[in-house]
Design an enzyme around this catalytic site. Structure first.
Site, short mmCIF file in Angstrom:
data_model
loop_
_atom_site.label_atom_id
_atom_site.label_comp_id
_atom_site.label_asym_id
_atom_site.label_seq_id
_atom_site.Cartn_x
_atom_site.Cartn_y
_atom_site.Cartn_z
N GLU A 1 0.84 -1.20 0.00
CA GLU A 1 0.00 0.00 0.00
C GLU A 1 0.88 1.25 0.00
O GLU A 1 1.75 1.39 0.86
CB GLU A 1 -0.88 0.05 1.26
N CYS A 2 0.66 2.14 -0.93
CA CYS A 2 1.31 3.44 -0.97
C CYS A 2 2.83 3.30 -0.88
O CYS A 2 3.47 2.90 -1.85
CB CYS A 2 0.74 4.34 0.13
N GLY A 3 3.45 3.57 0.25
CA GLY A 3 4.89 3.40 0.36
C GLY A 3 5.34 1.97 0.11
O GLY A 3 6.42 1.73 -0.44
N SER B 1 -0.77 -0.58 -4.84
CA SER B 1 -1.33 0.68 -5.33
C SER B 1 -1.17 1.73 -4.24
O SER B 1 -0.78 1.43 -3.11
CB SER B 1 -2.82 0.53 -5.69
#
Length: 436
Positions: free
Chosen positions: A327-329, A428
């Site tokens: 997720e993200c990072g 994502s």
């Protein structure tokens, strides 16, 4: 019966967090079992709440969470404790949506029956502050404003003018905070510096609690808190089915953005969580059956991550036979490269073909609904999740992977492919909060 109260404000930057932290620790000092709750998506404030009160709280989100789940999570976190819920942004700020599902803190207050204590920044105004209080008290009949703490008071004369006007409305003033920049907490691009990284955190929290005790009638605050039965009913507080039975979870200063209600729910569902630290060059345990890389600050540690050979090699071996999600990072770490703020490119795990950059920044913020493009660790193809994005990093090159999901933002944009999927690896910028 659980005592409960929401600490809210007409806008961001009014002082809600300082007031909430100070009250949590002040009550804890006086032997009151207390817990901090947070309205809306926020990874950072709840860790400060836990440090102040000694108990893990929970995020409550009226847009992303079905009402039954929200009530179950609130009941679970606040059992036997005085619950102080910190609002997000302004009290009524949200998005267009069905009644009670706008994401506004007012929805949470209404659903749980939380009386509202307003924190009002009165710098640059005097009696006009009463008009703001009157508006907040009258705007939504579901919400009950029971008191006010005025913040950034310039003088005793200023306090008298403001307090007299507000109390003439029949709304009590329970605190008046003078301007004091010394109690501010350090910040960076995604908000406050994380609690675990804040220097001399205990001393800072003690100073905040001293400040609140000196300027707020804490006994009166406790009196204003309403009592309610927050029993959740039969629904278990599981927001997202666990991605595996034994979940390797990255956990350190670079990977810390995972909501406590998710991990708590996974344990409730019988899963085991096995933490590891990429910054300490630890690989995911090979006896786990899923790996999760949460968001955080890999852009601040890109060089160390790139040099963590055991972590990278172990992650690649893991992905050969079991699902990995970022997720993200975590998504940025799974990609080909990450460009840091100085413009230096660092090689990442290479499990996805995306390339990301923190040198080219653009703030992306908002609620999203994601429909999974294929079966993966988060669910079956077509399953719908609700969550949000909040990041400054950008995609330098999207690569050629299949999409992770088709994402619709909550503001009217049409569905669009988002994220990346290659084999068992998905990722994502989308942060999941709950299954829709």
């Amino acid at each position: 019966m659980t005592r409960r109260l929401m600490i809210a404000a007409p806008r961001s930057g009014s002082g809600k967090t300082i007031v909430t932290l100070g009250l949590l620790l002040a009550f804890r000092r006086h032997g009151v079992a207390v817990v901090g709750l947070k309205s809306g998506p926020d990874y950072i404030d709840p860790a400060f709440h836990a440090a102040a009160c000694g108990a893990e709280g929970v995020n409550l989100d009226s847009w992303a969470m079905p009402p039954a789940l929200l009530k179950a999570l609130a009941a679970q976190a606040s059992a036997g404790r005085f619950a102080l819920c910190e609002a997000s942004m302004g009290l009524f700020d949200g998005i267009r949506g069905p009644h009670g599902r706008s994401g506004a803190s007012a929805d949470v207050a209404a659903l749980l029956g939380l009386p509202v204590l307003l924190v009002l920044d009165v710098s640059g105004q005097a009696q006009s502050a009463a008009a703001v209080v009157k508006g907040c008290a009258a705007y939504d009949a579901r919400v009950r404003v029971v008191g006010v703490i005025v913040n950034r008071v310039g003088s005793e004369r200023h306090r008298r003018l403001v307090s007299g006007a507000i109390e003439a409305l029949g709304v009590p003033i329970v605190g008046a905070l003078p301007r004091d920049d010394k109690i501010a907490l350090p910040e960076r691009h995604l908000g406050l510096v994380q609690a675990g990284e804040t220097e001399a955190l205990d001393a800072r929290l003690d100073a905040i609690a001293d400040f609140i005790e000196a300027n707020v009638d804490c006994a009166r605050v406790l009196e204003l808190a309403g009592g309610a039965d927050l029993r959740a009913g039969p629904m278990p507080a599981v927001a997202l089915h666990p991605p595996g039975q034994r979940i390797a979870l990255a956990r350190d200063a670079a990977f810390s953005f995972i909501y406590p209600h998710l991990t708590r729910g996974w344990r409730t569902a019988g899963a085991e969580i096995v933490p590891f630290s990429p910054l300490a060059d630890e690989a995911p345990a090979q006896d786990c059956d899923a790996c999760w890389l949460p968001g955080g600050y890999p852009e601040l540690h890109a060089g160390r991550i790139a040099a963590a050979a055991r972590f990278i090699d172990g992650l690649r071996r893991f992905a050969e036979t079991r699902p990995v999600h970022g997720e993200c990072g975590g998504y940025m770490t799974l990609g080909q490269s990450l460009v840091d703020a100085s413009g230096a490119a660092h090689k990442m795990a290479g499990l996805l073909s995306v390339e990301t950059s923190f040198a080219k920044r653009r703030m992306t913020l908002g609620y999203q609904e994601a429909r999974l493009a294929a079966d993966c660790a988060l669910g079956s193809k077509g399953a719908t999740l609700r969550g949000h994005e909040f990041h400054y990093a950008t995609i330098a090159s999207p690569g050629d992977d299949e999409p992770f999901a088709f994402v619709t933002d909550a503001y009217g944009a049409p569905p669009a492919p988002a994220g990346s999927r290659r084999g068992r690896v998905t990722g994502s910028f989308f942060h999941v909060i709950a299954e829709a």
